[in-house]
Design a protein around this motif. Structure first.
Motif, PDB file in Angstrom:
ATOM      1  N   CYS A 108      50.889  -0.920 -32.560  1.00 57.84           N
ATOM      2  CA  CYS A 108      51.927  -1.692 -31.879  1.00 57.84           C
ATOM      3  C   CYS A 108      52.908  -2.186 -32.931  1.00 57.84           C
ATOM      4  O   CYS A 108      52.533  -2.348 -34.088  1.00 57.84           O
ATOM      5  CB  CYS A 108      51.315  -2.897 -31.170  1.00 57.84           C
ATOM      6  N   THR A 110      54.197  -5.191 -33.320  1.00 53.82           N
ATOM      7  CA  THR A 110      53.658  -6.476 -33.812  1.00 53.82           C
ATOM      8  C   THR A 110      52.481  -6.789 -32.892  1.00 53.82           C
ATOM      9  O   THR A 110      52.308  -6.139 -31.863  1.00 53.82           O
ATOM     10  CB  THR A 110      54.680  -7.625 -33.643  1.00 53.82           C
ATOM     11  N   ARG A 111      51.702  -7.787 -33.257  1.00 59.00           N
ATOM     12  CA  ARG A 111      50.563  -8.123 -32.405  1.00 59.00           C
ATOM     13  C   ARG A 111      50.949  -9.284 -31.473  1.00 59.00           C
ATOM     14  O   ARG A 111      51.409 -10.334 -31.945  1.00 59.00           O
ATOM     15  CB  ARG A 111      49.385  -8.523 -33.296  1.00 59.00           C
ATOM     16  N   CYS A 112      50.784  -9.084 -30.178  1.00 56.29           N
ATOM     17  CA  CYS A 112      51.083 -10.177 -29.234  1.00 56.29           C
ATOM     18  C   CYS A 112      50.040 -11.288 -29.425  1.00 56.29           C
ATOM     19  O   CYS A 112      48.878 -11.002 -29.716  1.00 56.29           O
ATOM     20  CB  CYS A 112      51.020  -9.690 -27.788  1.00 56.29           C
ATOM     21  N   TYR A 151      48.389 -13.030 -27.428  1.00 56.68           N
ATOM     22  CA  TYR A 151      47.252 -13.057 -26.512  1.00 56.68           C
ATOM     23  C   TYR A 151      46.375 -11.809 -26.669  1.00 56.68           C
ATOM     24  O   TYR A 151      45.382 -11.636 -25.979  1.00 56.68           O
ATOM     25  CB  TYR A 151      47.738 -13.157 -25.056  1.00 56.68           C
ATOM     26  N   CYS A 152      46.757 -10.907 -27.596  1.00 57.04           N
ATOM     27  CA  CYS A 152      46.101  -9.597 -27.652  1.00 57.04           C
ATOM     28  C   CYS A 152      44.681  -9.692 -28.200  1.00 57.04           C
ATOM     29  O   CYS A 152      44.432 -10.339 -29.205  1.00 57.04           O
ATOM     30  CB  CYS A 152      46.906  -8.653 -28.531  1.00 57.04           C
ATOM     31  N   PHE A 186      42.921  -6.584 -28.128  1.00 52.55           N
ATOM     32  CA  PHE A 186      42.567  -5.177 -28.322  1.00 52.55           C
ATOM     33  C   PHE A 186      42.544  -4.858 -29.805  1.00 52.55           C
ATOM     34  O   PHE A 186      43.054  -5.600 -30.622  1.00 52.55           O
ATOM     35  CB  PHE A 186      43.587  -4.256 -27.645  1.00 52.55           C
ATOM     36  N   SER A 211      44.427  -3.286 -31.909  1.00 54.50           N
ATOM     37  CA  SER A 211      45.716  -2.628 -32.111  1.00 54.50           C
ATOM     38  C   SER A 211      46.186  -3.007 -33.504  1.00 54.50           C
ATOM     39  O   SER A 211      45.910  -4.093 -33.990  1.00 54.50           O
ATOM     40  CB  SER A 211      46.730  -3.063 -31.058  1.00 54.50           C
ATOM     41  N   GLY A 259      46.929  -0.213 -27.662  1.00 54.11           N
ATOM     42  CA  GLY A 259      48.206  -0.044 -28.329  1.00 54.11           C
ATOM     43  C   GLY A 259      49.399   0.354 -27.460  1.00 54.11           C
ATOM     44  O   GLY A 259      49.408   0.193 -26.249  1.00 54.11           O
ATOM     45  N   THR A 260      50.348   0.850 -28.175  1.00 54.95           N
ATOM     46  CA  THR A 260      51.603   1.279 -27.577  1.00 54.95           C
ATOM     47  C   THR A 260      51.895   2.699 -28.055  1.00 54.95           C
ATOM     48  O   THR A 260      52.374   2.876 -29.185  1.00 54.95           O
ATOM     49  CB  THR A 260      52.751   0.339 -28.009  1.00 54.95           C
ATOM     50  N   ARG A 263      55.613  -1.279 -24.836  1.00 56.37           N
ATOM     51  CA  ARG A 263      56.605  -2.227 -25.364  1.00 56.37           C
ATOM     52  C   ARG A 263      58.012  -1.642 -25.314  1.00 56.37           C
ATOM     53  O   ARG A 263      58.292  -0.599 -25.923  1.00 56.37           O
ATOM     54  CB  ARG A 263      56.246  -2.573 -26.799  1.00 56.37           C
ATOM     55  N   ARG A 288      56.737 -11.089 -29.227  1.00 61.41           N
ATOM     56  CA  ARG A 288      57.464  -9.845 -28.973  1.00 61.41           C
ATOM     57  C   ARG A 288      58.821  -9.893 -29.680  1.00 61.41           C
ATOM     58  O   ARG A 288      59.435 -10.949 -29.773  1.00 61.41           O
ATOM     59  CB  ARG A 288      57.690  -9.674 -27.463  1.00 61.41           C
TER      60      ARG A 288
HETATM   61  S1  SF4 Z   1      47.971  -3.734 -27.366  1.00 62.17           S
HETATM   62 FE1  SF4 Z   1      49.315  -4.698 -25.868  1.00 62.17          FE
HETATM   63  S2  SF4 Z   1      48.839  -6.863 -26.035  1.00 62.17           S
HETATM   64 FE2  SF4 Z   1      48.060  -5.895 -27.901  1.00 62.17          FE
HETATM   65  S3  SF4 Z   1      49.702  -6.086 -29.386  1.00 62.17           S
HETATM   66 FE3  SF4 Z   1      49.955  -4.129 -28.365  1.00 62.17          FE
HETATM   67  S4  SF4 Z   1      51.389  -4.512 -26.678  1.00 62.17           S
HETATM   68 FE4  SF4 Z   1      50.599  -6.489 -27.389  1.00 62.17          FE
END
Ligand code: SF4
Length: 499
Positions: free
Chosen positions: A182, A184-186, A188-189, A191, A193, A236-237, A271, A308
């Protein structure tokens, strides 16, 4: 309860109902930890729980619960016939705890006592037993004390999902391709990622290993004569990698599998700041027919708070670009209960998204797991307007012909709410249903992907790929050895002995 090392003592006497008792406590204290023991002297301090099962008389068993919060204990008890089964005793003991906690905290969980069971799966089970809606609602209300509006939602979702379940081909398999990166890391994430900044050096090796795994899996699928039913690129994205890398991976999928029978091919673009015309064209060129554009909110201030780098307007532009490139099946994901988001702001986002007329809209509720930045920052999930946001989403989506068709609940979700996928008729995602229903094998490729093997007798086994890209790359040969079991399963599913 604010000290992160604090664990509320929970004493279990005469029973081993740890899992259910903990799940019940989590309905009220979603981010708390508990320390379980079978020693009553551990029930100390301002807050504790004692859950006891004991013989009452020759034909009765006694269940009793003591819940102490802030130094104030409350006790309740019932008796059941001595021949009551373990599940009944466990459920009724949890009900005692649930009612005391509900009285003490003033919280009435919308899904009642239902923990660890998917509401829609339960409703479908009852529909298949031939029960009508009234009977189903009576059973679910008595047993789980679910609120009437949630019960309505679960029944509507089950009714929309049933005809889709009939379309599952359990001898075919779905393919999941993981791109766990991703921008950047959100906040609340939770996962696995990895930010592109740190992963960029690994990318050539990652793409090469992923393609090797895709080819290996393709060979296995071909030689066992297995059909690929749906394909899902997630993360991820997936669009956080370059158009060139995306092309390499999608071309590899096209070359490795026979895509003639594929009924749905989704790419979670995700994203908006990663979506470009070039990437969308690659996705389209290689046959994906469904994408997701996931703003989560269109409120710029909230987007900043969650980490974000894009604006609400960027999300709208990404959506319009996807339409221009020719996608006629677009999903958008939103989250109710994001930090600092007001009810009005959530409603504005949803109205604007409905105005764009995507084919499906998924409304998640914020979940904060321990691995999320928000958790370590001590974000307080209480008293969010999430319940009102979710209520608004149900009403307006249904009014605008979006029907609920899948639902799941997670632990640590704000106000114990749910995640619901809505779609216009005919645009429900098969993959989303298959993943919930657990009757079709899913072959996962890529870092952090997991493979779910569903045998004809219902047995399910999972193979987990390595979690981190460097591990995935370095220990790749080990992974291929682990995947031999997948070949065995495909042979059984297809009745083939060639591989
Ligand atoms: S996996 Fe989803 S929630 Fe986690 S950082 Fe990437 S876009 Fe954000």
């Amino acid at each position: 309860m604010n000290d992160s090392n604090y664990r509320m003592p929970v004493v279990l006497l005469g029973n081993s109902f740890k899992y259910e008792v903990e799940a019940t406590l989590k309905l009220f204290f979603s981010t708390s930890r508990f320390s379980f023991s079978d020693n009553v002297s551990d029930a100390q301090g301002e807050s504790y729980v004692i859950a006891e099962m004991s013989a009452f008389s020759w034909d009765k068993v006694k269940l009793s619960a003591v819940v102490c919060l802030e130094g104030s204990p409350e006790k309740d008890e019932i008796t059941l016939p001595a021949d009551s089964d373990k599940n009944t005793c466990e459920h009724e003991l949890c009900r005692l705890i649930y009612h005391i906690l509900s009285r003490k905290t003033g919280i009435v969980p919308p899904w009642g006592l239902m923990t660890g069971i998917r509401p829609v799966k339960k409703v479908i089970e009852l529909i298949r037993q031939g029960l009508d809606r009234d009977e189903i609602q009576r059973i679910m209300t008595e047993k789980y004390e679910i609120s009437p509006d949630k019960l309505e939602l679960a029944c509507a979702t089950a009714e929309n999902q049933l005809p889709l379940l009939d379309r599952i081909d359990t001898s075919a398999v779905s393919l999941y391709v993981s791109i766990p990166f991703c921008p950047t890391r959100c906040s609340y994430c939770s996962f696995v990622s990895h930010s592109m900044d740190s992963a960029i050096k690994l990318m050539p090796e990652y793409v090469a290993s992923l393609c090797r795994e895709i080819e290996y899996t393709g060979e296995m699928v071909r030689e066992t004569g297995t059909k690929i039913d749906t394909i899902y690129f997630g993360g991820g994205t997936p669009t956080s990698i370059s158009a060139e890398d995306l092309r390499t991976i999608m071309e590899c999928v096209q070359r490795s599998f026979d895509l003639d029978n594929v009924r749905e091919y989704s790419v979670e673009a995700g994203r908006p700041d990663t979506i470009t015309e070039e990437k969308l064209k690659v996705i389209k060129e290689y046959g994906a027919d469904r994408i997701s554009v996931n703003p989560q909110t269109l409120n710029d201030d909230v987007l900043k708070v969650i980490g974000r780098r894009h604006s609400g307007e960027d999300a709208v532009k990404a959506f319009e670009l996807a339409r221009k490139v020719g996608f006629n099946n677009i999903n958008t994901d939103l989250i109710a209960g994001l930090p600092t988001e007001s009810l009005e702001s959530f409603c504005n986002t949803l109205d604007r998204i409905i105005g764009l007329s995507p084919e499906s809209i998924t409304v998640h509720t914020l979940t904060i797991k321990r691995s999320a930045t928000l958790f370590s920052e001590g974000y307080n999930v209480d008293h969010e307007p999430a319940a009102d946001m979710v209520r608004y989403s149900v009403d307006s989506l249904m009014k605008n012909d979006y029907l609920p068709y899948y639902m799941y609940r997670q632990k640590n979700t704000v106000d114990n709410l749910e995640n619901v996928g809505y779609a216009k008729k005919g645009f429900e995602s098969l993959y989303n249903i298959f993943i919930m229903d657990e009757t079709q094998t899913i072959l996962g490729v890529g870092c952090a992907a997991s493979t779910k093997l569903v045998y004809p007798n219902g047995k399910i086994t999972r193979i987990h790929n390595h979690k981190y890209p460097y591990e995935y790359i370095r220990r790749f040969d080990e992974l291929l050895t682990k995947k031999n079991e997948a070949a065995e399963c495909l042979r059984i599913l297809s009745g083939s002995n060639n591989f």
